[in-house]
Scaffold this motif. Structure first.
Motif, PDB file in Angstrom:
ATOM      1  N   VAL A  72       0.811  -1.211   0.000  1.00  0.00           N
ATOM      2  CA  VAL A  72       0.000   0.000   0.000  1.00  0.00           C
ATOM      3  C   VAL A  72       0.846   1.264   0.000  1.00  0.00           C
ATOM      4  N   PHE A  73       1.757   1.395   0.960  1.00  0.00           N
ATOM      5  CA  PHE A  73       2.470   2.656   1.128  1.00  0.00           C
ATOM      6  C   PHE A  73       3.551   2.896   0.078  1.00  0.00           C
ATOM      7  N   VAL A  74       4.126   1.846  -0.483  1.00  0.00           N
ATOM      8  CA  VAL A  74       5.177   2.020  -1.486  1.00  0.00           C
ATOM      9  C   VAL A  74       4.627   1.838  -2.896  1.00  0.00           C
ATOM     10  N   VAL A  75       3.970   0.696  -3.148  1.00  0.00           N
ATOM     11  CA  VAL A  75       3.531   0.380  -4.506  1.00  0.00           C
ATOM     12  C   VAL A  75       2.255   1.142  -4.885  1.00  0.00           C
ATOM     13  N   GLU A  76       1.158   0.945  -4.127  1.00  0.00           N
ATOM     14  CA  GLU A  76      -0.113   1.589  -4.483  1.00  0.00           C
ATOM     15  C   GLU A  76       0.004   3.108  -4.489  1.00  0.00           C
ATOM     16  N   GLN A  77       0.681   3.663  -3.483  1.00  0.00           N
ATOM     17  CA  GLN A  77       0.789   5.117  -3.380  1.00  0.00           C
ATOM     18  C   GLN A  77       1.996   5.669  -4.132  1.00  0.00           C
ATOM     19  N   ASP A  78       2.737   4.790  -4.789  1.00  0.00           N
ATOM     20  CA  ASP A  78       3.885   5.186  -5.600  1.00  0.00           C
ATOM     21  C   ASP A  78       4.799   6.135  -4.829  1.00  0.00           C
ATOM     22  N   CYS A  79       5.178   5.695  -3.627  1.00  0.00           N
ATOM     23  CA  CYS A  79       5.970   6.539  -2.728  1.00  0.00           C
ATOM     24  C   CYS A  79       7.200   5.770  -2.248  1.00  0.00           C
ATOM     25  N   VAL A  80       8.348   6.250  -2.661  1.00  0.00           N
ATOM     26  CA  VAL A  80       9.584   5.637  -2.201  1.00  0.00           C
ATOM     27  C   VAL A  80       9.938   6.243  -0.855  1.00  0.00           C
ATOM     28  N   TYR A  81       9.896   5.435   0.196  1.00  0.00           N
ATOM     29  CA  TYR A  81      10.245   5.918   1.524  1.00  0.00           C
ATOM     30  C   TYR A  81      10.726   4.750   2.365  1.00  0.00           C
ATOM     31  N   GLN A  82      11.358   5.061   3.491  1.00  0.00           N
ATOM     32  CA  GLN A  82      11.914   4.037   4.374  1.00  0.00           C
ATOM     33  C   GLN A  82      10.861   3.613   5.383  1.00  0.00           C
ATOM     34  N   ASP A  83      10.123   2.540   5.104  1.00  0.00           N
ATOM     35  CA  ASP A  83       9.093   2.038   6.011  1.00  0.00           C
ATOM     36  C   ASP A  83       9.709   1.480   7.292  1.00  0.00           C
ATOM     37  N   LEU A  84      10.818   0.797   7.168  1.00  0.00           N
ATOM     38  CA  LEU A  84      11.483   0.218   8.337  1.00  0.00           C
ATOM     39  C   LEU A  84      12.243   1.331   9.045  1.00  0.00           C
ATOM     40  N   ASP A  85      11.551   1.961  10.006  1.00  0.00           N
ATOM     41  CA  ASP A  85      12.050   3.178  10.641  1.00  0.00           C
ATOM     42  C   ASP A  85      12.625   2.963  12.039  1.00  0.00           C
ATOM     43  N   GLY A  86      12.745   1.711  12.463  1.00  0.00           N
ATOM     44  CA  GLY A  86      13.302   1.440  13.785  1.00  0.00           C
ATOM     45  C   GLY A  86      12.307   1.582  14.922  1.00  0.00           C
TER      46      GLY A  86
END
Length: 147
Positions: free
Chosen positions: A26-40
């Motif tokens: 959802v957050f990377v593919v569907e929303q076409d958003c490159v971001y660091q989901d694994l944030d610690g």
């Protein structure tokens, strides 16, 4: 939908994989958003997991006050795209709010909402606070709920 609440250490490797796969879907593919989901931050969170037929279809993570924001918070709210028509977003959010109130004994809850979901969060008692801002290129707004 069956709901479970787990600490990070209680997640099986399969559950963690399924959660991260859903968040990425959802957050990377569907929303076409490159971001660091694994944030610690997953290690500090409680994980609210919604299952349907033993598959993860909805998820949030919740934090005590001070672990992410000043207030208790809910984040990474996600529902599998093909399951959204069943109201699982409302169900997982109500379970998350109840978990914050019952497990953390906190009544003020903050979240960083994608702006297009303001009405959804308003319907759950959240109100906008502050101005809109960009987070990972997506318009967001802070929202708070006080019981």
């Amino acid at each position: 939908m069956k709901l479970e609440i787990k600490k990070f250490q209680e997640l099986t490797s399969q559950e963690l994989y399924d959660i991260l796969q859903l968040r990425s879907e959802v957050f990377v593919v569907e929303q076409d958003c490159v971001y660091q989901d694994l944030d610690g931050k997953d290690k500090k969170a409680l994980h609210i997991i919604g299952y349907k037929d033993d598959k993860v279809v909805a998820y949030t993570r919740i934090f005590r006050s001070g672990d992410y924001f000043h207030e208790a918070s809910i984040g990474r709210v996600v529902v599998k795209p093909l399951e959204r028509k069943f109201g699982y977003g409302v169900e997982i959010m109500k379970a998350s709010i109840a978990a914050v109130e019952n497990l953390f004994k906190e009544t003020t809850i903050h979240l960083s909402a994608q702006c297009y979901l303001k009405n959804f969060y308003n319907s759950l008692g959240f109100k906008e606070v502050g101005a809109e801002y960009l987070e990972d290129g997506i318009p967001h707004i802070g929202m708070t709920r006080n019981k």
